[in-house]
Design a protein around this motif. Structure first.
Motif, PDB file in Angstrom:
ATOM      1  N   LYS A 196       0.634  -1.213  -0.142  1.00  0.00           N
ATOM      2  CA  LYS A 196       0.092  -0.002  -0.102  1.00  0.00           C
ATOM      3  C   LYS A 196       0.937   1.011  -0.250  1.00  0.00           C
ATOM      4  N   ASN A 197       1.704   0.650   0.693  1.00  0.00           N
ATOM      5  CA  ASN A 197       2.598   2.636   0.947  1.00  0.00           C
ATOM      6  C   ASN A 197       3.416   2.398  -0.479  1.00  0.00           C
ATOM      7  N   LEU A 198       3.835   1.618  -1.254  1.00  0.00           N
ATOM      8  CA  LEU A 198       4.692   1.606  -2.934  1.00  0.00           C
ATOM      9  C   LEU A 198       4.065   2.164  -3.799  1.00  0.00           C
ATOM     10  N   GLU A 199       4.587   2.695  -4.435  1.00  0.00           N
ATOM     11  CA  GLU A 199       4.161   2.806  -5.927  1.00  0.00           C
ATOM     12  C   GLU A 199       5.025   2.235  -6.566  1.00  0.00           C
ATOM     13  N   PRO A 200       4.652   1.625  -8.035  1.00  0.00           N
ATOM     14  CA  PRO A 200       5.773   1.268  -8.552  1.00  0.00           C
ATOM     15  C   PRO A 200       7.467   2.181  -9.369  1.00  0.00           C
ATOM     16  N   GLY A 201       7.765   2.107  -9.111  1.00  0.00           N
ATOM     17  CA  GLY A 201       9.376   3.116  -9.462  1.00  0.00           C
ATOM     18  C   GLY A 201       9.130   4.645  -8.864  1.00  0.00           C
ATOM     19  N   SER A 202       8.022   4.630  -7.957  1.00  0.00           N
ATOM     20  CA  SER A 202       8.393   5.863  -7.021  1.00  0.00           C
ATOM     21  C   SER A 202       8.767   5.468  -5.925  1.00  0.00           C
ATOM     22  N   ARG A 203       9.542   4.604  -5.840  1.00  0.00           N
ATOM     23  CA  ARG A 203      10.248   4.588  -4.525  1.00  0.00           C
ATOM     24  C   ARG A 203      12.051   4.053  -4.440  1.00  0.00           C
ATOM     25  N   GLU A 204      12.367   4.276  -3.708  1.00  0.00           N
ATOM     26  CA  GLU A 204      13.874   3.571  -3.905  1.00  0.00           C
ATOM     27  C   GLU A 204      13.847   1.940  -3.392  1.00  0.00           C
ATOM     28  N   ILE A 205      14.550   1.101  -3.221  1.00  0.00           N
ATOM     29  CA  ILE A 205      15.279  -0.083  -2.545  1.00  0.00           C
ATOM     30  C   ILE A 205      15.184  -0.048  -1.340  1.00  0.00           C
ATOM     31  N   ALA A 206      15.529   1.473  -0.234  1.00  0.00           N
ATOM     32  CA  ALA A 206      16.022   1.503   0.600  1.00  0.00           C
ATOM     33  C   ALA A 206      13.901   1.777   1.191  1.00  0.00           C
ATOM     34  N   ASP A 207      13.389   2.711   0.528  1.00  0.00           N
ATOM     35  CA  ASP A 207      12.033   2.400   1.312  1.00  0.00           C
ATOM     36  C   ASP A 207      11.159   1.578   0.828  1.00  0.00           C
ATOM     37  N   GLU A 208      11.339   0.749  -0.214  1.00  0.00           N
ATOM     38  CA  GLU A 208      10.713  -1.120   0.140  1.00  0.00           C
ATOM     39  C   GLU A 208      11.467  -1.910   1.505  1.00  0.00           C
ATOM     40  N   GLY A 209      12.659  -2.056   1.240  1.00  0.00           N
ATOM     41  CA  GLY A 209      13.185  -2.595   2.256  1.00  0.00           C
ATOM     42  C   GLY A 209      12.603  -1.656   3.778  1.00  0.00           C
ATOM     43  N   GLN A 210      12.975  -0.311   3.951  1.00  0.00           N
ATOM     44  CA  GLN A 210      11.847   0.310   5.588  1.00  0.00           C
ATOM     45  C   GLN A 210      10.345  -0.135   5.453  1.00  0.00           C
ATOM     46  N   ASN A 211      10.113  -0.137   4.672  1.00  0.00           N
ATOM     47  CA  ASN A 211       8.414  -1.478   4.807  1.00  0.00           C
ATOM     48  C   ASN A 211       8.195  -2.406   4.572  1.00  0.00           C
ATOM     49  N   LEU A 212       9.215  -3.502   4.333  1.00  0.00           N
ATOM     50  CA  LEU A 212       9.170  -5.099   4.443  1.00  0.00           C
ATOM     51  C   LEU A 212       9.608  -5.009   5.992  1.00  0.00           C
ATOM     52  N   SER A 213      10.645  -4.321   6.598  1.00  0.00           N
ATOM     53  CA  SER A 213      10.657  -4.196   8.001  1.00  0.00           C
ATOM     54  C   SER A 213       9.959  -4.062   8.950  1.00  0.00           C
ATOM     55  N   ILE A 214       9.228  -3.044   9.059  1.00  0.00           N
ATOM     56  CA  ILE A 214       7.668  -2.865   9.187  1.00  0.00           C
ATOM     57  C   ILE A 214       6.738  -4.120   9.267  1.00  0.00           C
ATOM     58  N   SER A 215       6.845  -5.067   8.564  1.00  0.00           N
ATOM     59  CA  SER A 215       5.925  -6.126   8.193  1.00  0.00           C
ATOM     60  C   SER A 215       6.511  -7.263   8.872  1.00  0.00           C
ATOM     61  N   VAL A 216       7.811  -7.235   8.923  1.00  0.00           N
ATOM     62  CA  VAL A 216       8.202  -7.948  10.122  1.00  0.00           C
ATOM     63  C   VAL A 216       8.001  -7.987  11.279  1.00  0.00           C
ATOM     64  N   MET A 217       7.797  -7.317  11.670  1.00  0.00           N
ATOM     65  CA  MET A 217       8.059  -6.913  13.511  1.00  0.00           C
ATOM     66  C   MET A 217       6.284  -6.517  13.350  1.00  0.00           C
ATOM     67  N   LEU A 218       5.486  -5.938  12.928  1.00  0.00           N
ATOM     68  CA  LEU A 218       3.659  -6.971  12.323  1.00  0.00           C
ATOM     69  C   LEU A 218       3.751  -7.411  12.646  1.00  0.00           C
ATOM     70  N   SER A 219       4.708  -9.182  12.545  1.00  0.00           N
ATOM     71  CA  SER A 219       3.647  -9.721  11.926  1.00  0.00           C
ATOM     72  C   SER A 219       3.572 -10.993  13.742  1.00  0.00           C
ATOM     73  N   LYS A 220       2.640 -11.937  13.888  1.00  0.00           N
ATOM     74  CA  LYS A 220       2.370 -12.307  14.692  1.00  0.00           C
ATOM     75  C   LYS A 220       3.707 -13.012  16.089  1.00  0.00           C
ATOM     76  N   PRO A 221       3.377 -12.386  17.100  1.00  0.00           N
ATOM     77  CA  PRO A 221       4.475 -13.370  18.036  1.00  0.00           C
ATOM     78  C   PRO A 221       4.399 -14.043  19.207  1.00  0.00           C
ATOM     79  N   LEU A 222       5.027 -14.260  18.953  1.00  0.00           N
ATOM     80  CA  LEU A 222       5.073 -16.139  19.434  1.00  0.00           C
ATOM     81  C   LEU A 222       5.704 -16.310  20.581  1.00  0.00           C
ATOM     82  N   LEU A 223       6.859 -15.246  21.253  1.00  0.00           N
ATOM     83  CA  LEU A 223       7.562 -15.651  22.570  1.00  0.00           C
ATOM     84  C   LEU A 223       8.296 -15.023  22.775  1.00  0.00           C
ATOM     85  N   ALA A 224       8.183 -14.286  23.380  1.00  0.00           N
ATOM     86  CA  ALA A 224       9.265 -13.286  24.121  1.00  0.00           C
ATOM     87  C   ALA A 224      10.321 -13.525  25.338  1.00  0.00           C
TER      88      ALA A 224
END
Length: 293
Positions: free
Chosen positions: A235-263
């Motif tokens: 949702k935050n990315l448009e084809p050709g409108s963001r650099e790879i660094a921005d995509e990595g930032q959003n993918l990292s957010i997706s990792v953190m927002l995944s389901k927690p199993l253990l802390a």
């Protein structure tokens, strides 16, 4: 995901580098296609379901671990993003360890709330040393993590720590003392294109705690669903409108927002990081071609 705080008055010096402090390690259920975006293709992904003393001085750190890769006879971690509120720590991570480090701000707010009545399960955890000491009030910490890049700032996530706040409670048993090794791969970044491997030796007290609640910058703390979180970067990315660094930032957010199993809360932490060794060379021309694609 790891959030920690460290401190040191010394310079970097020669390896091994020593870190002391307190950390929260939280395991999440991450979709393989999201983890795969960070990890070199030659590795087989393992699929299943703030420091007080450091060579870079006092700093807070949030480590987003995308996944675990096979490296027979063991396995190694791969960090998707490392956020620190220290320029020196960021430079050290990028150049000396090959980490995808970025400078960030950690805005903290501590509040006290009444404790809920204990369940039988929590009582059992107290009996075996994994619960928390009884008290009429409990302190909570909200941490807003904001990535900075020159004059621009981007909110990454908000972390609600429901375990005891560091430095506030002193009457809790910190769990058993353990020693362990955490081998990791790094590199393949703009600042260190070689594939590296390094080892971390950890001594600490460890106990299981309630998982921290992580919410994204554009999603409310409630109603977080696996489907909506996995689509966050799209949702935050448009084809050709963001650099790879921005995509990595959003993918990292997706990792953190995944389901927690253990802390797991690591206190009285001492972590020794050895100097990385080069596993394979990666020429600048090949790296530039990979980034361009």
């Amino acid at each position: 995901m790891e959030i920690a705080r460290t401190k040191c008055s010394l310079g970097y010096g020669k390896p091994p580098w020593i870190f002391k402090g307190r950390a929260l390690y939280q395991l999440h259920l991450v979709k393989s296609e999201i983890a795969r975006a960070f990890i070199p293709k030659e590795f087989r992904l393992v699929e299943a379901f703030g420091y007080e003393d450091s060579p870079a001085g006092v700093f807070d750190e949030l480590v987003v671990i995308a996944g675990i890769v096979w490296n027979p006879p063991t396995s190694c971690a791969w960090a998707a993003r490392v956020l620190v509120n220290s320029g020196d720590a960021c430079d050290h991570g990028r150049k000396d360890v090959g980490l995808p480090s970025q400078v960030a701000k950690f805005s903290k707010k501590i509040t006290a709330t009444p404790r809920q009545r204990k369940s039988k399960f929590n009582g059992f955890l107290d009996t075996i040393g994994f619960g928390t000491a009884s008290s009429s009030m409990k302190d909570h910490m909200d941490v807003l993590v904001t990535e900075t890049n020159g004059p621009s700032e981007t909110d990454i996530c908000n972390i609600k720590l429901t375990t005891s706040v560091p430095g506030v409670k002193f009457d809790e048993w910190k769990g058993p003392a353990i020693k362990m090794s955490l081998p990791s791969f790094s590199g393949r970044t703009e600042y260190n294109p070689n594939l590296l491997k390094y080892s971390c030796s950890i001594e600490c007290r460890v106990r299981a705690v309630k998982a921290a609640k992580v919410s994204g910058p554009s999603s409310p703390p409630k109603h977080d669903t696996e489907e909506s979180l996995s689509q966050l970067h799209l949702k935050n990315l448009e084809p050709g409108s963001r650099e790879i660094a921005d995509e990595g930032q959003n993918l990292s957010i997706s990792v953190m927002l995944s389901k927690p199993l253990l802390a797991l809360e690591f206190s009285c932490l001492k972590m020794q990081v050895e100097a990385p060794v080069v596993v394979s060379q990666h020429s600048k021309s090949r790296f530039a071609a990979r980034v361009a694609n």
